[in-house]
Design an enzyme around this catalytic site. Structure first.
Site, PDB file in Angstrom:
ATOM      1  N   ASP A  58      -3.092 -14.119   3.498  1.00  0.00           N
ATOM      2  CA  ASP A  58      -2.994 -14.914   2.267  1.00  0.00           C
ATOM      3  C   ASP A  58      -1.733 -15.774   2.399  1.00  0.00           C
ATOM      4  O   ASP A  58      -0.708 -15.510   1.771  1.00  0.00           O
ATOM      5  CB  ASP A  58      -2.930 -13.981   1.063  1.00  0.00           C
ATOM      6  CG  ASP A  58      -4.171 -13.102   0.981  1.00  0.00           C
ATOM      7  OD1 ASP A  58      -5.196 -13.582   0.489  1.00  0.00           O
ATOM      8  OD2 ASP A  58      -4.132 -11.952   1.462  1.00  0.00           O
TER       9      ASP A  58
ATOM     10  N   HIS B  77      -4.517  -3.726   5.001  1.00  0.00           N
ATOM     11  CA  HIS B  77      -3.497  -3.200   4.082  1.00  0.00           C
ATOM     12  C   HIS B  77      -2.649  -2.135   4.778  1.00  0.00           C
ATOM     13  O   HIS B  77      -1.429  -2.095   4.632  1.00  0.00           O
ATOM     14  CB  HIS B  77      -4.154  -2.523   2.869  1.00  0.00           C
ATOM     15  CG  HIS B  77      -4.913  -3.449   1.964  1.00  0.00           C
ATOM     16  ND1 HIS B  77      -6.269  -3.326   1.770  1.00  0.00           N
ATOM     17  CD2 HIS B  77      -4.515  -4.478   1.183  1.00  0.00           C
ATOM     18  CE1 HIS B  77      -6.678  -4.242   0.914  1.00  0.00           C
ATOM     19  NE2 HIS B  77      -5.641  -4.961   0.536  1.00  0.00           N
TER      20      HIS B  77
ATOM     21  N   ARG C 288     -12.849  -8.499   0.112  1.00  0.00           N
ATOM     22  CA  ARG C 288     -14.030  -9.274  -0.292  1.00  0.00           C
ATOM     23  C   ARG C 288     -15.113  -9.289   0.781  1.00  0.00           C
ATOM     24  O   ARG C 288     -16.248  -9.676   0.490  1.00  0.00           O
ATOM     25  CB  ARG C 288     -13.627 -10.700  -0.683  1.00  0.00           C
ATOM     26  CG  ARG C 288     -12.854 -10.757  -1.995  1.00  0.00           C
ATOM     27  CD  ARG C 288     -12.720 -12.176  -2.546  1.00  0.00           C
ATOM     28  NE  ARG C 288     -12.261 -12.183  -3.915  1.00  0.00           N
ATOM     29  CZ  ARG C 288     -10.981 -12.339  -4.299  1.00  0.00           C
ATOM     30  NH1 ARG C 288     -10.039 -12.500  -3.389  1.00  0.00           N
ATOM     31  NH2 ARG C 288     -10.651 -12.334  -5.585  1.00  0.00           N
TER      32      ARG C 288
HETATM   33  P1  AMP Z   1      -4.969  -7.755  -1.597  1.00  0.00           P
HETATM   34  O1  AMP Z   1      -5.255  -6.329  -1.927  1.00  0.00           O
HETATM   35  O2  AMP Z   1      -6.142  -8.491  -1.049  1.00  0.00           O
HETATM   36  O3  AMP Z   1      -4.258  -8.465  -2.718  1.00  0.00           O
HETATM   37  O4  AMP Z   1      -3.922  -7.705  -0.404  1.00  0.00           O
HETATM   38  C1  AMP Z   1      -2.721  -7.006  -0.504  1.00  0.00           C
HETATM   39  C2  AMP Z   1      -1.813  -7.406   0.640  1.00  0.00           C
HETATM   40  O5  AMP Z   1      -2.452  -7.099   1.880  1.00  0.00           O
HETATM   41  C3  AMP Z   1      -1.530  -8.902   0.660  1.00  0.00           C
HETATM   42  O6  AMP Z   1      -0.176  -9.124   1.025  1.00  0.00           O
HETATM   43  C4  AMP Z   1      -2.479  -9.408   1.708  1.00  0.00           C
HETATM   44  O7  AMP Z   1      -2.058 -10.601   2.332  1.00  0.00           O
HETATM   45  C5  AMP Z   1      -2.458  -8.250   2.691  1.00  0.00           C
HETATM   46  N1  AMP Z   1      -3.657  -8.281   3.528  1.00  0.00           N
HETATM   47  C6  AMP Z   1      -4.955  -8.354   3.116  1.00  0.00           C
HETATM   48  N2  AMP Z   1      -5.783  -8.424   4.174  1.00  0.00           N
HETATM   49  C7  AMP Z   1      -4.999  -8.392   5.287  1.00  0.00           C
HETATM   50  C8  AMP Z   1      -5.255  -8.446   6.697  1.00  0.00           C
HETATM   51  N3  AMP Z   1      -6.490  -8.555   7.188  1.00  0.00           N
HETATM   52  N4  AMP Z   1      -4.196  -8.382   7.545  1.00  0.00           N
HETATM   53  C9  AMP Z   1      -2.931  -8.286   7.064  1.00  0.00           C
HETATM   54  N5  AMP Z   1      -2.627  -8.239   5.746  1.00  0.00           N
HETATM   55  C10 AMP Z   1      -3.641  -8.298   4.873  1.00  0.00           C
END
Ligand code: AMP
Length: 280
Positions: A152, A39, A189
């Site tokens: 994602d 993030h 996760r």
């Molecule tokens: P989430 O909180 O899982 O909904 O993720 C929020 C944003 O962070 C989304 O755009 C995800 O694709 C991005 N994101 C999550 N994990 C990663 C990662 N390992 N590398 C880059 N972006 C990420």
């Protein structure tokens, strides 16, 4: 600059008005919190593209199925806010469910088939939930640019499609996946994984790389390469939802490699569903 915290739409609008008055260029990074370095790489990228970075933290109930992990999804608001402050984000938008979906809310944004393939096949309604909440966030913040992770990948394509179809005048930027040293894609996760599961989890990325080699260097046909990947993951204890090769933007299934196409995997290890993808 100090981090402003807005837990409702009026506080958000006030913060955005101040930024607009100061002539700031605004970036939005939508998240569900439990912030990790993946993030934070989006926040860092946002800072290179804008001078006022808004990060939303909202665990969106409408993108979880009835038997999914909404209730147990990791939540760590205090430490998230600290990380955002340290990273130099300008505003954290932390709406409640009632702020996001006030009484009488009924509209849904849907990308049709694009949300029904790949993960959509296993998570019915998930991408309608994503498309709807992201549309609302984009329109509430109206940033110059919004950033999403390639981790994602289907979500990134869905968001680009929604912005294109609905004439939302915001540049959507994809950011490469940040990984642990052993290749595992960082994800909120991953916190669910037991020590044993964590040990085998990097096999997903390893299998993606091996499958890429099989397709590109050894010219193996797609079905044979997918069968090999599935067999390998299954033998290590995964339950594979899919291994798929798709066109980079439309996500159309491909049966041969073409420039810029994307190889994606979704698989369960124990009770945790992991996804990953690479470009070919
Ligand atoms: P989430 O909180 O899982 O909904 O993720 C929020 C944003 O962070 C989304 O755009 C995800 O694709 C991005 N994101 C999550 N994990 C990663 C990662 N390992 N590398 C880059 N972006 C990420």
């Amino acid at each position: 600059m100090q981090l402003t915290i807005a837990d409702n739409i009026s506080a958000l609008q006030q913060g955005l008005m101040d930024a607009a008055k100061a002539g700031k260029r605004v970036a939005l990074v939508p998240t569900m919190g439990a912030l990790h370095p993946g993030h934070m790489s989006l926040v860092a990228a946002a800072k290179t593209l804008a001078d006022f970075v808004v990060v939303s933290i909202f665990v969106n109930p409408t993108q979880f199925g009835p038997n999914e992990d909404f209730d147990k999804y990791p939540r760590s608001l205090e430490s998230d806010l600290k990380k955002l402050e340290e990273a130099g984000a300008s505003l954290a938008y932390t709406p409640s469910v009632a702020d996001m979906y006030p009484p009488g809310f009924i509209t849904k944004v849907s990308v049709g088939e694009m949300g029904e393939i790949l993960c959509g096949k296993f998570r019915p309604g998930h991408f309608d939930g994503v498309a709807t909440v992201v549309s609302k966030l984009l329109l509430r913040v109206l940033p110059h640019v919004a950033l999403f992770g390639e981790k994602d990948y289907q979500q990134l394509c869905v968001v680009k499609q929604v912005a294109y179809d609905l004439d939302i005048p915001i540049q959507i930027v994809g950011v490469p996946t940040l990984r642990e040293a052993d290749g595992l894609a960082m994800s909120s996760r991953n916190a669910y994984l037991s020590a044993e599961e964590r040990k085998v989890a990097p096999l997903i990325y390893k299998t993606l790389q091996e499958t890429k080699k099989a397709l590109v260097d050894q010219k193996l046909d797609v079905n044979t390469a997918f069968a090999l990947a599935t067999t390998k993951l299954t033998a290590a204890g995964f339950k594979v939802d899919y291994v798929d090769l798709v066109a980079a933007d439309t996500l159309y299934a491909l049966n041969a490699v073409e420039p810029g196409c994307r190889l994606l995997v979704a698989a369960w290890i124990g009770k945790t569903r992991l996804i990953d993808n690479i470009s070919l």
